[in-house]
Motif scaffolding. Structure first.
Motif, PDB file in Angstrom:
ATOM      1  N   ARG A 135       1.464   7.537 -10.385  1.00  0.00           N
ATOM      2  CA  ARG A 135       1.153   7.477 -11.813  1.00  0.00           C
ATOM      3  C   ARG A 135       1.872   6.329 -12.511  1.00  0.00           C
ATOM      4  O   ARG A 135       1.520   5.953 -13.624  1.00  0.00           O
ATOM      5  N   ALA A 136       2.892   5.795 -11.863  1.00  0.00           N
ATOM      6  CA  ALA A 136       3.660   4.713 -12.495  1.00  0.00           C
ATOM      7  C   ALA A 136       2.790   3.478 -12.711  1.00  0.00           C
ATOM      8  O   ALA A 136       3.018   2.707 -13.631  1.00  0.00           O
ATOM      9  N   VAL A 137       1.811   3.298 -11.834  1.00  0.00           N
ATOM     10  CA  VAL A 137       0.921   2.141 -11.980  1.00  0.00           C
ATOM     11  C   VAL A 137      -0.407   2.626 -12.561  1.00  0.00           C
ATOM     12  O   VAL A 137      -1.009   3.545 -12.016  1.00  0.00           O
ATOM     13  N   PRO A 138      -0.848   2.022 -13.655  1.00  0.00           N
ATOM     14  CA  PRO A 138      -2.093   2.499 -14.259  1.00  0.00           C
ATOM     15  C   PRO A 138      -3.294   2.211 -13.360  1.00  0.00           C
ATOM     16  O   PRO A 138      -3.301   1.195 -12.658  1.00  0.00           O
TER      17      PRO A 138
ATOM     18  N   HIS B 235       4.222  11.093  -8.629  1.00  0.00           N
ATOM     19  CA  HIS B 235       4.964  10.424  -9.711  1.00  0.00           C
ATOM     20  C   HIS B 235       4.863   8.911  -9.557  1.00  0.00           C
ATOM     21  O   HIS B 235       4.615   8.185 -10.518  1.00  0.00           O
ATOM     22  N   ALA B 236       5.093   8.448  -8.311  1.00  0.00           N
ATOM     23  CA  ALA B 236       5.036   6.998  -8.062  1.00  0.00           C
ATOM     24  C   ALA B 236       3.626   6.472  -8.302  1.00  0.00           C
ATOM     25  O   ALA B 236       3.449   5.383  -8.850  1.00  0.00           O
TER      26      ALA B 236
ATOM     27  N   LEU C 165       9.635  -0.754 -14.822  1.00  0.00           N
ATOM     28  CA  LEU C 165      10.119   0.005 -13.660  1.00  0.00           C
ATOM     29  C   LEU C 165      11.443  -0.560 -13.158  1.00  0.00           C
ATOM     30  O   LEU C 165      12.354   0.180 -12.788  1.00  0.00           O
TER      31      LEU C 165
ATOM     32  N   TYR D 246       9.675   1.143  -4.006  1.00  0.00           N
ATOM     33  CA  TYR D 246       9.033   2.168  -4.841  1.00  0.00           C
ATOM     34  C   TYR D 246       7.836   1.560  -5.587  1.00  0.00           C
ATOM     35  O   TYR D 246       6.744   2.141  -5.626  1.00  0.00           O
TER      36      TYR D 246
ATOM     37  N   VAL E 125       4.412  -3.449 -16.380  1.00  0.00           N
ATOM     38  CA  VAL E 125       4.773  -2.198 -15.701  1.00  0.00           C
ATOM     39  C   VAL E 125       5.943  -2.454 -14.744  1.00  0.00           C
ATOM     40  O   VAL E 125       6.908  -1.682 -14.690  1.00  0.00           O
TER      41      VAL E 125
ATOM     42  N   ALA F 120      13.954   1.048 -10.608  1.00  0.00           N
ATOM     43  CA  ALA F 120      13.037   1.230  -9.474  1.00  0.00           C
ATOM     44  C   ALA F 120      13.285   0.146  -8.428  1.00  0.00           C
ATOM     45  O   ALA F 120      13.417  -1.025  -8.770  1.00  0.00           O
TER      46      ALA F 120
END
Lengths: 297, 224
Positions: free
Chosen positions: A16-19, A13-14, A207, A216, A203, A212
């Motif tokens: 995928r948070a950053v492209p 999950h983490a 977050l 994280y 992003v 976040a």
């Protein structure tokens, strides 16, 4: 250990948070690969220089040559006197006059096999082997000058010491190069991480808006760059080892250029490069990420 | 839960407001009105520590916001659902993943499944769950932002013009969601220009209407 496993396995999950950033990713892997390749070569040079220096030191430190004057009338007397002096010198393990065949073999590379040694005034050579404690070369020379006039003791120090010093410098330079490569890897990873953090400012804002924590956000970047640096370094090490295989090896020659490579436990050193590269990337990215996140408060 | 005590803020040396006080207590419902440029969005950003007050004190859940480190601010924001005017998303994640993002960053992603489906249906974004945010209309983005703001069931919901781009029926539906959450004890603060929306909720909720103008925050309920 758990932290290392967490870093390798990661949080999908983490992550995928950053492209994914294609160009930065490829450049990071490429840079780590090239630097690891250079590190392998530098490491091989450094270790090889060390081996050669050690070998020269071992081979030559305990041996010396005594050259007696080429006077056929006194040859036997001079030899006897010289052997007597040598055998009574503390630190000399053995002293042996070279046979005519051995002396001829030494001259053969220059004069060919048909040299009439018995017709020429060739100085008699005596091989002197020191024991582990060694002998006092200056004292021995003084005694020889009194009892064997014209005898010359060559303990090889004139040419052995500069060679050893040179080999030692090559080894030192090799380690300096490896340190510089590590610094360059850190600098490049830092720049790449900063570029990635800047490109993902939006992003980071989102977050943060949803709660976040810095750790994280940083983790996603750190893990990505650490793995890229590690994987790139694995490729660089493999290429470096393959390149070393292309250099002709000849143990008997005993020179530096024909002995570049790894031996014995030295093979473990290249294996250290990928984890080291990953650690450098981890530290550099983490520092860059937290600095950037602090700026963006 | 969130208290502004004699707070001042300004831009470029010019004070936007000063000595401004506001308390968002559990179960309270506030509308914030006022002309454009009066500082409504600034006031909202102060409430979730996106800005720090230049004077006075902002307390988030009993703690001085100025004294909180970044981690503490992050933890406080997990208790505050925010709907931005410009609805920022992670454009590479699907709508469903964006709405579940607060749970994800709080390591509660496994709780998302049931809530998420229900919430997507409630805000009418079921069919768009797999789409990327750039593919959504303005109204759909607002609905997604509201869903993201409430998915953690936060203690406080702060919304900046949450119904600005949606039709009347959808606006009523979204407001009903906020009213229901308010009845569960959540504090709600909505900045809006839409007086009709405020009037439509009069019968459903005990709301306080605040007006921010010329740096002063006044109670406007009596004038409605």
């Amino acid at each position: 250990m758990k932290a290392v496993l967490d870093l390798i396995i990661g949080d999908p999950h983490a992550d995928r948070a950053v492209p994914p950033t294609g160009l930065t990713a490829r450049l990071t892997v490429f840079a780590a690969c090239v630097m690891a390749f250079l590190a392998v070569i530098a490491l091989a040079l450094s270790l090889s220089a060390g081996r050669v220096a050690d070998r020269w030191a071992d081979d030559l430190a305990q041996s010396a040559t005594l050259r007696l004057p080429a006077d056929p009338a006194q040859a036997d007397a001079l030899l006897l006197s010289a052997l007597e002096v040598l055998q009574t010198t503390p630190g000399v393990a053995s002293a042996r006059a070279l046979s005519p065949q051995e002396q001829q073999a030494l001259l053969e590379p220059w004069f060919g096999p048909d040299l009439p040694l018995d017709t020429l005034p060739i100085p008699q050579l005596v091989e002197v082997i020191a024991d582990d404690t060694g002998y006092d070369a200056a004292g021995l020379r003084a005694r020889l000058s009194g009892q064997v006039p014209g005898a010359v003791l060559d303990d090889h120090s004139n040419w052995r010491e500069p060679l050893l010093a040179a080999a030692s410098r090559v080894r030192l330079i090799g380690w300096c190069v490896i340190l510089l490569i590590g610094a360059v890897v850190a600098a490049m990873i830092t720049l790449a991480a900063q570029a990635s953090l800047n490109a993902n400012a939006q992003v980071i804002r989102v977050l943060r808006l949803v709660g976040a924590r810095d750790v994280y956000i940083a983790r996603a970047f750190v893990r990505r760059f650490t793995l890229r640096a590690g994987l790139g370094a694995v490729g660089g090490v493999i290429l470096g080892l393959l390149a070393l295989q292309l250099i002709p090896q000849d143990e008997d020659v005993g020179g530096l250029l024909t002995n570049i490579g790894f031996q014995g436990a030295g093979w473990l050193w290249p294996l250290v490069i990928p984890p080291l590269s990953a650690i450098v990337a981890f530290v550099a990215t983490r520092a860059a990420a937290f600095a950037r996140l602090k700026e963006q408060t | 839960m969130i208290e502004l005590d004699k707070v001042s803020y300004g831009y470029g040396g010019t004070a936007l407001f000063s000595q401004l006080s506001l308390s968002l207590a559990p179960g309270s419902f506030h509308f914030l009105t006022g002309p454009s440029g009066a500082g409504k969005t600034t006031l909202l950003r102060l409430c979730y520590a996106d800005l720090l007050a230049m004077g006075g004190q902002v307390r988030l859940f009993g703690q001085d916001a100025a004294q909180l480190d970044r981690d503490a601010v992050a933890l406080a924001r997990r208790r505050i659902g925010v709907v931005h005017q410009d609805c920022q998303f992670l454009d590479h994640l699907s709508v469903a993943e964006n709405i579940a993002l607060p749970l994800t960053v709080a390591n509660r992603a496994n709780e998302a499944a049931g809530n998420l489906e229900e919430l997507l249906t409630w805000v009418g974004l079921g069919p768009q769950a797999g789409q990327l945010p750039p593919e959504l209309s303005g109204g759909e983005r607002q609905r997604a932002a509201l869903a993201r703001a409430v998915i953690m069931s936060p203690d406080v919901i702060i919304a900046d013009e949450p119904t600005g781009n949606v039709d009347w029926d959808m606006a009523q539906r979204l407001l009903t969601l906020l009213v229901e959450l308010n009845k569960m004890g959540k504090a709600v603060l909505i900045a809006t220009h839409d007086m009709n929306m405020i009037r439509s909720l009069k019968s459903d909720v005990q709301a306080s209407v605040l007006r921010l103008k010329d740096g002063q925050l006044t109670q406007a309920g009596a004038a409605l």
